[in-house]
Write a protein that holds these residues in place. Structure first.
Motif, PDB file in Angstrom:
ATOM      1  N   ALA A 118       6.465  -2.721  -2.250  1.00  0.00           N
ATOM      2  CA  ALA A 118       5.821  -1.558  -2.892  1.00  0.00           C
ATOM      3  C   ALA A 118       4.879  -2.029  -4.008  1.00  0.00           C
ATOM      4  CB  ALA A 118       6.846  -0.563  -3.394  1.00  0.00           C
ATOM      5  N   GLY A 145       5.040  -5.837  -3.412  1.00  0.00           N
ATOM      6  CA  GLY A 145       4.761  -6.278  -2.040  1.00  0.00           C
ATOM      7  C   GLY A 145       3.321  -6.684  -1.812  1.00  0.00           C
ATOM      8  N   TYR A 146       2.586  -6.972  -2.872  1.00  0.00           N
ATOM      9  CA  TYR A 146       1.175  -7.359  -2.722  1.00  0.00           C
ATOM     10  C   TYR A 146       0.983  -8.768  -3.283  1.00  0.00           C
ATOM     11  CZ  TYR A 146       0.706  -2.509  -1.508  1.00  0.00           C
ATOM     12  OH  TYR A 146       0.851  -1.290  -0.874  1.00  0.00           O
ATOM     13  N   LYS A 173       4.244  -4.806   8.727  1.00  0.00           N
ATOM     14  CA  LYS A 173       4.101  -5.936   7.809  1.00  0.00           C
ATOM     15  C   LYS A 173       5.461  -6.546   7.424  1.00  0.00           C
ATOM     16  CE  LYS A 173       1.678  -7.689   4.019  1.00  0.00           C
ATOM     17  NZ  LYS A 173       0.708  -7.608   2.982  1.00  0.00           N
ATOM     18  N   ASP A 198       9.206   3.855  -2.869  1.00  0.00           N
ATOM     19  CA  ASP A 198       8.343   4.947  -3.338  1.00  0.00           C
ATOM     20  C   ASP A 198       9.171   6.216  -3.536  1.00  0.00           C
ATOM     21  OD1 ASP A 198       6.188   3.253  -3.177  1.00  0.00           O
ATOM     22  OD2 ASP A 198       5.509   3.983  -1.229  1.00  0.00           O
ATOM     23  N   ARG A 221       7.261  15.011   6.822  1.00  0.00           N
ATOM     24  CA  ARG A 221       6.263  14.001   6.496  1.00  0.00           C
ATOM     25  C   ARG A 221       4.874  14.434   6.978  1.00  0.00           C
ATOM     26  NH1 ARG A 221       7.463   7.642   6.100  1.00  0.00           N
ATOM     27  NH2 ARG A 221       6.143   7.491   4.279  1.00  0.00           N
TER      28      ARG A 221
HETATM   29  N1  UDP Z   1       3.328  -2.074   0.961  1.00  0.00           N
HETATM   30  C1  UDP Z   1       3.522  -3.308   0.375  1.00  0.00           C
HETATM   31  N2  UDP Z   1       2.664  -4.320   0.686  1.00  0.00           N
HETATM   32  C2  UDP Z   1       1.655  -4.160   1.570  1.00  0.00           C
HETATM   33  C3  UDP Z   1       1.480  -2.892   2.198  1.00  0.00           C
HETATM   34  C4  UDP Z   1       2.354  -1.867   1.873  1.00  0.00           C
HETATM   35  O1  UDP Z   1       4.437  -3.486  -0.422  1.00  0.00           O
HETATM   36  O2  UDP Z   1       0.909  -5.117   1.800  1.00  0.00           O
HETATM   37  C5  UDP Z   1       4.262  -0.973   0.596  1.00  0.00           C
HETATM   38  C6  UDP Z   1       3.590   0.290   0.119  1.00  0.00           C
HETATM   39  O3  UDP Z   1       3.268   0.169  -1.256  1.00  0.00           O
HETATM   40  C7  UDP Z   1       4.658   1.320   0.393  1.00  0.00           C
HETATM   41  C8  UDP Z   1       5.346   0.773   1.646  1.00  0.00           C
HETATM   42  O4  UDP Z   1       4.944  -0.582   1.752  1.00  0.00           O
HETATM   43  O5  UDP Z   1       5.586   1.347  -0.652  1.00  0.00           O
HETATM   44  C9  UDP Z   1       4.896   1.450   2.944  1.00  0.00           C
HETATM   45  O6  UDP Z   1       5.453   2.677   3.028  1.00  0.00           O
HETATM   46  P1  UDP Z   1       5.404   3.543   4.378  1.00  0.00           P
HETATM   47  O7  UDP Z   1       6.027   4.830   4.047  1.00  0.00           O
HETATM   48  O8  UDP Z   1       4.036   3.531   4.970  1.00  0.00           O
HETATM   49  O9  UDP Z   1       6.401   2.688   5.312  1.00  0.00           O
HETATM   50  P2  UDP Z   1       6.624   2.795   6.872  1.00  0.00           P
HETATM   51  O10 UDP Z   1       6.564   4.254   7.241  1.00  0.00           O
HETATM   52  O11 UDP Z   1       5.543   1.976   7.505  1.00  0.00           O
HETATM   53  O12 UDP Z   1       7.964   2.170   7.095  1.00  0.00           O
END
Ligand code: UDP
Length: 253
Positions: A118, A145-146, A173, A198, A221
């Motif tokens: 995140a 996560g960046y 990812k 989040d 969602r």
């Molecule tokens: N995120 C991250 N690094 C990245 C891309 C995304 O940490 O390079 C985090 C983003 O900030 C968010 C989460 O990954 O907190 C993605 O949430 P999402 O609800 O899209 O997850 P999914 O539905 O794909 O499981």
């Protein structure tokens, strides 16, 4: 990874992916406890219609998801697939609800937890909220996560001697990162948790209880984040695909 995973239920094949048929959250937590107590290394991915559908046309994605050892049945679509293919009911285990169950268990058992993923604000917000809500919880490290240098992050995780690593970097990812780096990570259990931090940090609202009970989180969602509508199309596409697959004679008749 040469392990036998006797303490885990045998996964069911759902098209190109798998689903671990846990009967309850308690069962899933007990299995994780078994892994940690025996020092086995495993990692968990959430299996949902979007991933099943994509993985069917993407061998590489299927292989990297299948390199996990635990496959939670994250959502009503995955449970429906098991029902259609095996005539068997499997408990829906959502990633976020299992996350809360494991955090609670960690605070009771003294497991050391690391939060990876995140944005920096959301990661810190999740950390603060968890410490407030579970006073005995040992969060031994965290990182957003960046990042570019995975080696440094893995060093930090290993130095923290975490037992559980939660990875919240979204799909695919987090699965990619875990499949590439799992062997280098010493924590016994790693789990991809998507957008969970989040929600924990209150950046995003958790679906209301009624949606969580009825398995309609996807509907919530869709309305709360309409820009994700393309991703949500995966569900109807998936149901159609599942019926065709079954009618073609696949699964248990
Ligand atoms: N995120 C991250 N690094 C990245 C891309 C995304 O940490 O390079 C985090 C983003 O900030 C968010 C989460 O990954 O907190 C993605 O949430 P999402 O609800 O899209 O997850 P999914 O539905 O794909 O499981």
């Amino acid at each position: 990874m040469m392990e036998d995973y006797k303490n885990l239920p045998c996964p069911l094949q759902v098209m190109s992916l798998q689903v671990t048929p846990f009967v309850s959250y308690r069962h899933a937590c007990a299995c994780v406890e078994g892994l940690i107590d025996s020092g086995q290394k495993a990692y968990s991915v959430a299996v949902n219609p979007e991933k099943i559908y994509k993985a069917n046309n993407d061998r590489e994605l299927a292989d990297l998801i299948n390199s996990a050892q635990v496959f939670i049945c994250d959502g009503i679509g995955a449970a429906l697939a098991v029902r259609v293919l095996y005539g068997r009911a499997v408990r829906r285990i959502t990633g976020i609800a299992l996350f809360f169950e494991l955090v609670k268990k960690a605070s009771e058992k003294g497991w050391r937890v690391y939060l990876l993923g995140a944005s920096p604000e959301s990661n810190k917000g999740a950390y603060d909220t968890l410490l407030k809500s579970y006073p005995g919880l040992s969060i031994v490290g965290r990182h957003d996560g960046y990042f570019k240098n995975s080696g440094k992050v893995i060093e930090d995780i290993n130095r923290s001697e975490a037992d559980i690593l939660f990875v919240a970097m979204g799909s695919p990812k987090q699965e990619q990162w875990l499949s590439e780096n799992r062997d280098a990570i010493q924590a016994s259990f790693c789990m991809g948790v998507g957008g969970t931090f989040d929600v924990v940090s209150s950046k995003v609202k958790w679906a209301p209880a009624i949606c969580r009970k009825t398995g309609t989180e996807w509907l919530y969602r869709l309305f709360s984040e309409p820009k994700r509508w393309r991703r949500q199309l995966a569900l109807p596409k998936f149901v159609w695909f599942l019926l065709k697959y079954k009618l073609a004679g696949n699964g248990k008749l």
